[in-house]
Motif scaffolding. Structure first.
Motif, mmCIF file in Angstrom:
data_model
loop_
_atom_site.group_PDB
_atom_site.id
_atom_site.type_symbol
_atom_site.label_atom_id
_atom_site.label_comp_id
_atom_site.label_asym_id
_atom_site.label_seq_id
_atom_site.Cartn_x
_atom_site.Cartn_y
_atom_site.Cartn_z
ATOM 1 N N LEU A 25 -15.389 24.714 51.348
ATOM 2 C CA LEU A 25 -16.610 25.458 51.652
ATOM 3 C C LEU A 25 -16.368 26.520 52.726
ATOM 4 O O LEU A 25 -17.015 27.561 52.740
ATOM 5 N N ARG A 26 -15.437 26.221 53.648
ATOM 6 C CA ARG A 26 -15.098 27.171 54.700
ATOM 7 C C ARG A 26 -13.668 26.923 55.149
ATOM 8 O O ARG A 26 -13.208 25.778 55.166
ATOM 9 N N GLY A 27 -12.940 27.990 55.471
ATOM 10 C CA GLY A 27 -11.552 27.834 55.867
ATOM 11 C C GLY A 27 -10.639 27.802 54.659
ATOM 12 O O GLY A 27 -10.866 28.491 53.664
ATOM 13 N N HIS A 28 -9.601 26.952 54.727
ATOM 14 C CA HIS A 28 -8.667 26.840 53.605
ATOM 15 C C HIS A 28 -8.026 25.457 53.634
ATOM 16 O O HIS A 28 -8.107 24.735 54.628
ATOM 17 N N ALA A 29 -7.397 25.107 52.519
ATOM 18 C CA ALA A 29 -6.641 23.853 52.434
ATOM 19 C C ALA A 29 -5.518 24.055 51.429
ATOM 20 O O ALA A 29 -5.631 24.860 50.490
ATOM 21 N N TRP A 30 -4.435 23.313 51.624
ATOM 22 C CA TRP A 30 -3.315 23.319 50.684
ATOM 23 C C TRP A 30 -3.339 22.001 49.908
ATOM 24 O O TRP A 30 -3.537 20.937 50.489
ATOM 25 N N LEU A 55 -3.742 16.811 50.631
ATOM 26 C CA LEU A 55 -4.598 17.925 51.022
ATOM 27 C C LEU A 55 -4.402 18.119 52.522
ATOM 28 O O LEU A 55 -4.497 17.152 53.299
ATOM 29 N N ALA A 56 -4.101 19.344 52.958
ATOM 30 C CA ALA A 56 -3.807 19.564 54.380
ATOM 31 C C ALA A 56 -4.023 21.030 54.739
ATOM 32 O O ALA A 56 -4.163 21.890 53.853
ATOM 33 N N ASP A 57 -4.002 21.304 56.049
ATOM 34 C CA ASP A 57 -4.165 22.693 56.481
ATOM 35 C C ASP A 57 -2.884 23.487 56.283
ATOM 36 O O ASP A 57 -2.911 24.715 56.225
ATOM 37 N N GLU A 58 -1.758 22.796 56.182
ATOM 38 C CA GLU A 58 -0.475 23.405 55.846
ATOM 39 C C GLU A 58 0.264 22.456 54.897
ATOM 40 O O GLU A 58 0.065 21.240 54.980
ATOM 41 N N PRO A 59 1.101 22.961 53.992
ATOM 42 C CA PRO A 59 1.816 22.070 53.064
ATOM 43 C C PRO A 59 2.944 21.307 53.747
ATOM 44 O O PRO A 59 4.126 21.493 53.470
ATOM 45 N N THR A 60 2.532 20.430 54.671
ATOM 46 C CA THR A 60 3.484 19.670 55.482
ATOM 47 C C THR A 60 3.185 18.186 55.321
ATOM 48 O O THR A 60 2.183 17.688 55.853
ATOM 49 N N PRO A 61 4.009 17.440 54.586
ATOM 50 C CA PRO A 61 3.723 16.019 54.332
ATOM 51 C C PRO A 61 3.531 15.196 55.599
ATOM 52 O O PRO A 61 2.752 14.238 55.609
ATOM 53 N N GLU A 62 4.245 15.555 56.676
ATOM 54 C CA GLU A 62 4.167 14.761 57.904
ATOM 55 C C GLU A 62 2.763 14.761 58.510
ATOM 56 O O GLU A 62 2.429 13.881 59.312
ATOM 57 N N ARG A 63 1.948 15.726 58.157
ATOM 58 C CA ARG A 63 0.595 15.789 58.710
ATOM 59 C C ARG A 63 -0.373 14.843 57.990
ATOM 60 O O ARG A 63 -1.473 14.612 58.473
ATOM 61 N N CYS A 64 0.043 14.332 56.839
ATOM 62 C CA CYS A 64 -0.896 13.594 55.997
ATOM 63 C C CYS A 64 -0.984 12.121 56.384
ATOM 64 O O CYS A 64 0.033 11.425 56.460
ATOM 65 N N THR A 65 -2.191 11.668 56.615
ATOM 66 C CA THR A 65 -2.456 10.253 56.837
ATOM 67 C C THR A 65 -3.119 9.702 55.580
ATOM 68 O O THR A 65 -3.444 10.449 54.647
ATOM 69 N N THR A 66 -3.334 8.400 55.535
ATOM 70 C CA THR A 66 -4.090 7.837 54.419
ATOM 71 C C THR A 66 -5.527 8.347 54.492
ATOM 72 O O THR A 66 -6.004 8.735 55.566
#
Length: 299
Positions: A43-48, A76-87
């Motif tokens: 809805l606002r911003g962006h996501a990868w 789904l994340a603000d950058e395509p970086t797996p380390e940022r992803c939690t459950t």
């Protein structure tokens, strides 16, 4: 009869689960493969968004709609970086929903959808693993997403029913977009657009219990018997009687799982003269007698 409508109704779609989230960078979540069908929109911003390979991630901007078929985890994340992803449990437990006025925050919706039975599975299997639709500001998809977003802003009586129905509409629009000019679309979907073959398919779907013959179906299609049989097999990859048998057995499996009809009623609704005739056909094609199949499928 609209065949896509018939498939969706028989798939008994219900129980839409939505989450509206506000996330400040850095953020990311992983959604499990067990979710049968997921929808995401920003809805606002962006996501990868990506499946296995972050290098193949697609960027979602406001108004974009993504649909992901279950079977593999997706991210789904603000950058395509797996380390940022939690459950997803951890992500929503941290209170993703604050700072809605923060200009750096991303606001997005996640929806989970479930279609029951063989009919539902056949619809989902015809979709690509991940599909991103980028509608214009006046597109129907954009309008439905806006309605969902407004509905989620405040709790109200009957909200789950509203969300279910809006998600139904959204899924139909997504399937239209996915199936259009897509070689992997179900053959029945493309054949139904043929004005002559579509009439035969409509007749079989409207009255599967009728003892259809190829000459009857050819007459419904206003074609000669040889021409109808040839065109039907070319379009659907099977003979009219094979298609009819497959559809009847699909319906039979749905009736068996619902466990509301007797074997005699199921036989009659699916075009068999007796429970024994139905059971023999079911076992020949499915490999198990109906009662045992229901028992194993229900466990």
């Amino acid at each position: 009869m609209d065949l896509l409508h018939d498939y969706l109704v028989r798939a008994r779609a219900s129980g839409a689960v939505f989450a509206r989230s506000v996330a400040r960078p850095p953020w990311g979540l992983t959604l499990p493969a067990s979710i049968q069908l997921s929808l995401h929109t920003v809805l606002r911003g962006h996501a990868w968004l990506w499946l296995d390979d972050p290098a193949a991630a697609q960027r979602l901007l406001p108004g974009d709609l993504a649909i992901v078929v279950g079977g593999r985890d997706h991210h789904l994340a603000d950058e395509p970086t797996p380390e940022r992803c939690t459950t997803h449990e951890q992500f929503w437990a941290t209170g993703a929903g604050n700072d809605a006025d923060d200009p750096h925050a991303t606001v997005f919706l996640c929806g989970a959808y479930r279609l029951a039975g063989d009919v539902g599975r056949s619809l989902i299997q015809a979709l690509p693993p991940m599909l991103v639709i980028r509608p214009s500001a006046h597109d129907q998809v954009h309008d439905v997403v806006s309605l969902i977003s407004r509905e989620l802003m405040h709790s109200a009586p009957g909200q789950q029913t509203v969300l279910d129905r809006l998600l139904d509409v959204l899924l139909v629009l997504v399937m239209r977009a996915s199936y259009q000019d897509n070689p992997s679309a179900p053959r029945w979907y493309r054949a139904a657009e043929d004005p002559r073959l579509g009439r035969a398919l409509q007749a079989m779907h409207e009255d599967p219990g009728h003892s259809w013959t190829v000459p009857e179906l050819a007459a419904v299609s206003a074609m000669s018997r040889p021409s109808f049989a040839r065109n039907f097999e070319r379009a659907l990859g099977q003979t009219p009687m094979q298609y009819l048998t497959d559809w009847r057995l699909t319906l039979a499996r749905e009736y068996l799982l619902a466990n509301e009809l007797t074997m005699e009623q199921i036989a009659r609704r699916t075009g068999y003269s007796s429970p024994n005739a139905f059971a023999a056909t079911f076992r020949r094609h499915i490999g198990l007698p109906p009662g045992r199949w229901r028992q194993e499928a229900s466990t």
